[in-house]
Design a protein around this motif. Structure first.
Motif, PDB file in Angstrom:
ATOM      1  N   THR A  20      15.125   2.598  21.133  1.00 38.74           N
ATOM      2  CA  THR A  20      15.069   2.326  19.702  1.00 38.74           C
ATOM      3  C   THR A  20      13.884   3.041  19.079  1.00 38.74           C
ATOM      4  OG1 THR A  20      16.109   0.178  20.022  1.00 38.74           O
ATOM      5  CG2 THR A  20      14.931   0.509  17.956  1.00 38.74           C
ATOM      6  N   SER A  21      12.762   3.022  19.768  1.00 39.28           N
ATOM      7  CA  SER A  21      11.591   3.694  19.213  1.00 39.28           C
ATOM      8  C   SER A  21      11.799   5.200  19.164  1.00 39.28           C
ATOM      9  CB  SER A  21      10.333   3.349  20.014  1.00 39.28           C
ATOM     10  OG  SER A  21      10.389   3.903  21.308  1.00 39.28           O
ATOM     11  N   VAL A  22      12.449   5.753  20.180  1.00 38.61           N
ATOM     12  CA  VAL A  22      12.734   7.188  20.172  1.00 38.61           C
ATOM     13  C   VAL A  22      13.606   7.532  18.977  1.00 38.61           C
ATOM     14  CG1 VAL A  22      13.952   9.047  21.364  1.00 38.61           C
ATOM     15  CG2 VAL A  22      12.465   7.528  22.639  1.00 38.61           C
ATOM     16  N   ALA A  23      14.645   6.750  18.766  1.00 41.88           N
ATOM     17  CA  ALA A  23      15.552   7.026  17.650  1.00 41.88           C
ATOM     18  C   ALA A  23      14.815   6.925  16.316  1.00 41.88           C
ATOM     19  CB  ALA A  23      16.725   6.061  17.688  1.00 41.88           C
ATOM     20  N   ALA A  24      13.982   5.924  16.174  1.00 42.13           N
ATOM     21  CA  ALA A  24      13.258   5.743  14.912  1.00 42.13           C
ATOM     22  C   ALA A  24      12.312   6.910  14.656  1.00 42.13           C
ATOM     23  CB  ALA A  24      12.468   4.439  14.946  1.00 42.13           C
ATOM     24  N   PHE A  25      11.576   7.312  15.677  1.00 40.42           N
ATOM     25  CA  PHE A  25      10.640   8.414  15.506  1.00 40.42           C
ATOM     26  C   PHE A  25      11.381   9.724  15.274  1.00 40.42           C
ATOM     27  CE2 PHE A  25       7.554   5.920  18.307  1.00 40.42           C
ATOM     28  CZ  PHE A  25       6.933   5.368  17.207  1.00 40.42           C
ATOM     29  N   ALA A  26      12.451   9.918  16.000  1.00 41.22           N
ATOM     30  CA  ALA A  26      13.181  11.177  15.900  1.00 41.22           C
ATOM     31  C   ALA A  26      13.807  11.369  14.533  1.00 41.22           C
ATOM     32  CB  ALA A  26      14.257  11.242  16.974  1.00 41.22           C
ATOM     33  N   HIS A  27      14.211  10.292  13.911  1.00 42.39           N
ATOM     34  CA  HIS A  27      14.871  10.398  12.620  1.00 42.39           C
ATOM     35  C   HIS A  27      13.898  10.331  11.453  1.00 42.39           C
ATOM     36  CE1 HIS A  27      18.276   9.613  15.239  1.00 42.39           C
ATOM     37  NE2 HIS A  27      18.941  10.333  14.370  1.00 42.39           N
ATOM     38  N   GLY A  28      12.640  10.193  11.756  1.00 47.27           N
ATOM     39  CA  GLY A  28      11.636  10.265  10.701  1.00 47.27           C
ATOM     40  C   GLY A  28      11.666   9.069   9.780  1.00 47.27           C
ATOM     41  N   GLY A  29      11.953   9.300   8.533  1.00 49.65           N
ATOM     42  CA  GLY A  29      11.895   8.245   7.538  1.00 49.65           C
ATOM     43  C   GLY A  29      10.600   8.391   6.771  1.00 49.65           C
ATOM     44  N   GLY A  30      10.251   7.364   6.056  1.00 52.63           N
ATOM     45  CA  GLY A  30       9.031   7.395   5.273  1.00 52.63           C
ATOM     46  C   GLY A  30       7.802   7.441   6.153  1.00 52.63           C
ATOM     47  N   PRO A  31       6.640   7.619   5.527  1.00 51.89           N
ATOM     48  CA  PRO A  31       5.412   7.756   6.296  1.00 51.89           C
ATOM     49  C   PRO A  31       5.067   6.518   7.125  1.00 51.89           C
ATOM     50  CG  PRO A  31       4.958   7.685   3.936  1.00 51.89           C
ATOM     51  CD  PRO A  31       6.435   7.747   4.094  1.00 51.89           C
ATOM     52  N   GLY A  32       5.535   5.356   6.726  1.00 50.10           N
ATOM     53  CA  GLY A  32       5.216   4.141   7.473  1.00 50.10           C
ATOM     54  C   GLY A  32       6.249   3.747   8.500  1.00 50.10           C
ATOM     55  N   ARG A  33       7.353   4.477   8.574  1.00 47.02           N
ATOM     56  CA  ARG A  33       8.430   4.072   9.462  1.00 47.02           C
ATOM     57  C   ARG A  33       8.036   4.022  10.937  1.00 47.02           C
ATOM     58  NH1 ARG A  33      14.799   5.298   9.417  1.00 47.02           N
ATOM     59  NH2 ARG A  33      15.226   4.200  11.341  1.00 47.02           N
ATOM     60  N   PRO A  34       7.330   4.990  11.472  1.00 51.38           N
ATOM     61  CA  PRO A  34       6.954   4.878  12.886  1.00 51.38           C
ATOM     62  C   PRO A  34       6.162   3.599  13.178  1.00 51.38           C
ATOM     63  CG  PRO A  34       6.628   7.112  12.148  1.00 51.38           C
ATOM     64  CD  PRO A  34       6.939   6.297  10.921  1.00 51.38           C
ATOM     65  N   ALA A  35       5.253   3.228  12.302  1.00 53.24           N
ATOM     66  CA  ALA A  35       4.474   2.005  12.523  1.00 53.24           C
ATOM     67  C   ALA A  35       5.367   0.769  12.466  1.00 53.24           C
ATOM     68  CB  ALA A  35       3.354   1.895  11.492  1.00 53.24           C
ATOM     69  N   MET A  37       8.577   0.676  13.152  1.00 50.11           N
ATOM     70  CA  MET A  37       9.416   0.662  14.351  1.00 50.11           C
ATOM     71  C   MET A  37       8.612   0.262  15.585  1.00 50.11           C
ATOM     72  SD  MET A  37      12.400   0.973  13.325  1.00 50.11           S
ATOM     73  CE  MET A  37      13.120   0.911  14.948  1.00 50.11           C
ATOM     74  N   LYS A  38       7.366   0.663  15.672  1.00 53.45           N
ATOM     75  CA  LYS A  38       6.530   0.232  16.797  1.00 53.45           C
ATOM     76  C   LYS A  38       6.392  -1.285  16.791  1.00 53.45           C
ATOM     77  CE  LYS A  38       3.548   4.226  17.565  1.00 53.45           C
ATOM     78  NZ  LYS A  38       2.168   4.717  17.531  1.00 53.45           N
ATOM     79  N   ARG A  39       6.165  -1.854  15.612  1.00 48.91           N
ATOM     80  CA  ARG A  39       6.050  -3.317  15.530  1.00 48.91           C
ATOM     81  C   ARG A  39       7.366  -3.991  15.898  1.00 48.91           C
ATOM     82  NH1 ARG A  39       3.050  -1.974  10.930  1.00 48.91           N
ATOM     83  NH2 ARG A  39       4.771  -2.539   9.541  1.00 48.91           N
ATOM     84  N   PHE A  40       8.477  -3.448  15.410  1.00 45.99           N
ATOM     85  CA  PHE A  40       9.786  -4.003  15.706  1.00 45.99           C
ATOM     86  C   PHE A  40      10.072  -3.962  17.207  1.00 45.99           C
ATOM     87  CE2 PHE A  40      14.297  -3.090  16.511  1.00 45.99           C
ATOM     88  CZ  PHE A  40      14.854  -4.280  16.081  1.00 45.99           C
ATOM     89  N   ALA A  64       0.359  -1.231  28.225  1.00 45.07           N
ATOM     90  CA  ALA A  64      -0.141   0.125  28.474  1.00 45.07           C
ATOM     91  C   ALA A  64       1.027   1.080  28.723  1.00 45.07           C
ATOM     92  CB  ALA A  64      -1.109   0.130  29.654  1.00 45.07           C
ATOM     93  N   ALA A  65       2.016   0.641  29.492  1.00 45.76           N
ATOM     94  CA  ALA A  65       3.206   1.472  29.732  1.00 45.76           C
ATOM     95  C   ALA A  65       3.950   1.721  28.426  1.00 45.76           C
ATOM     96  CB  ALA A  65       4.125   0.791  30.751  1.00 45.76           C
ATOM     97  N   ARG A  66       4.101   0.674  27.624  1.00 48.80           N
ATOM     98  CA  ARG A  66       4.768   0.805  26.320  1.00 48.80           C
ATOM     99  C   ARG A  66       4.011   1.803  25.442  1.00 48.80           C
ATOM    100  NH1 ARG A  66       3.269  -3.772  22.468  1.00 48.80           N
ATOM    101  NH2 ARG A  66       1.417  -2.472  22.640  1.00 48.80           N
ATOM    102  N   ASP A  67       2.703   1.686  25.406  1.00 45.59           N
ATOM    103  CA  ASP A  67       1.895   2.559  24.555  1.00 45.59           C
ATOM    104  C   ASP A  67       1.956   4.016  25.006  1.00 45.59           C
ATOM    105  OD1 ASP A  67       1.299   0.334  23.057  1.00 45.59           O
ATOM    106  OD2 ASP A  67      -0.722   0.088  23.895  1.00 45.59           O
ATOM    107  N   ARG A  68       2.025   4.261  26.307  1.00 48.40           N
ATOM    108  CA  ARG A  68       2.173   5.638  26.789  1.00 48.40           C
ATOM    109  C   ARG A  68       3.526   6.202  26.359  1.00 48.40           C
ATOM    110  NH1 ARG A  68      -0.862   3.416  30.911  1.00 48.40           N
ATOM    111  NH2 ARG A  68       0.946   2.810  32.171  1.00 48.40           N
ATOM    112  N   GLU A  74       5.609   9.900  19.843  1.00 47.78           N
ATOM    113  CA  GLU A  74       4.853  10.342  18.666  1.00 47.78           C
ATOM    114  C   GLU A  74       4.487  11.825  18.781  1.00 47.78           C
ATOM    115  OE1 GLU A  74       3.050  10.384  14.987  1.00 47.78           O
ATOM    116  OE2 GLU A  74       4.409   8.916  15.852  1.00 47.78           O
ATOM    117  N   ALA A  75       4.097  12.261  19.960  1.00 48.99           N
ATOM    118  CA  ALA A  75       3.770  13.677  20.152  1.00 48.99           C
ATOM    119  C   ALA A  75       4.993  14.541  19.872  1.00 48.99           C
ATOM    120  CB  ALA A  75       3.254  13.911  21.570  1.00 48.99           C
ATOM    121  N   HIS A  76       6.134  14.084  20.331  1.00 47.14           N
ATOM    122  CA  HIS A  76       7.382  14.822  20.085  1.00 47.14           C
ATOM    123  C   HIS A  76       7.707  14.835  18.588  1.00 47.14           C
ATOM    124  CE1 HIS A  76      11.404  16.350  20.671  1.00 47.14           C
ATOM    125  NE2 HIS A  76      11.881  15.319  20.011  1.00 47.14           N
TER     126      HIS A  76
END
Length: 151
Positions: A20-35, A37-40, A64-68, A74-76
């Motif tokens: 889910t996080s990959v999909a959210a980051f990959a599809h972008g969205g507004g500037p706050g969307r990654p944050a 999605m991380k919370r979700f 720690a595993a989740r954050d890595r 995020e780098a992608h």
């Protein structure tokens, strides 16, 4: 010995959260969307882990595993704009150079493999942190709370 089904089931919740996080980051969205999605995703992971009664140390290791995994995504995500410009340059050229297209594709595939490797590593790390009883509790939670698209 753990059954393959138990192992895969216990890993499913983390996989769904990470995908889910990959999909959210990959599809972008507004500037706050990654944050958002991380919370979700983090909340989804917490809900699934709750029945496992984790120790503070286990929770720290899993986070720690989740954050890595989040960092790899995020780098992608940060390179998306550059990729679009390169793709458009290939498209706008007078002739399509198959070698440049193949190189572009190979680079994108390598980046996707890096994200997939980070996700796989996170799954292994979470598995290794949990006891068999905890993995069963997580798997049971996933079975009981899966949404329609998890079927």
């Amino acid at each position: 010995m753990l059954s393959r089904r138990t192992i895969l089931g216990s890993l499913a919740v983390v996989a769904v959260g990470l995908v889910t996080s990959v999909a959210a980051f990959a599809h972008g969205g507004g500037p706050g969307r990654p944050a958002v999605m991380k919370r979700f995703v983090s909340a989804m992971i917490d809900d699934a882990l709750a029945p496992a009664n984790l120790t503070a140390e286990q929770r720290t290791q899993i986070y720690a595993a989740r954050d890595r995994a989040f960092a790899a995504v995020e780098a992608h995500r940060q390179t998306r704009g550059t990729h679009l410009e390169k793709a458009l340059a290939l498209f706008e050229a007078d002739t399509v150079d198959p070698g440049r297209v193949a190189s572009f594709r190979a680079q994108r595939e390598a980046e996707h493999r890096q994200v997939a490797d980070a996700m796989s590593q996170a799954l292994v790390e979470v598995h290794d942190v949990l006891t068999p009883a905890q993995r069963k509790a997580v798997a049971d939670y996933v079975r009981a709370h899966r949404r329609g698209h998890w079927n």
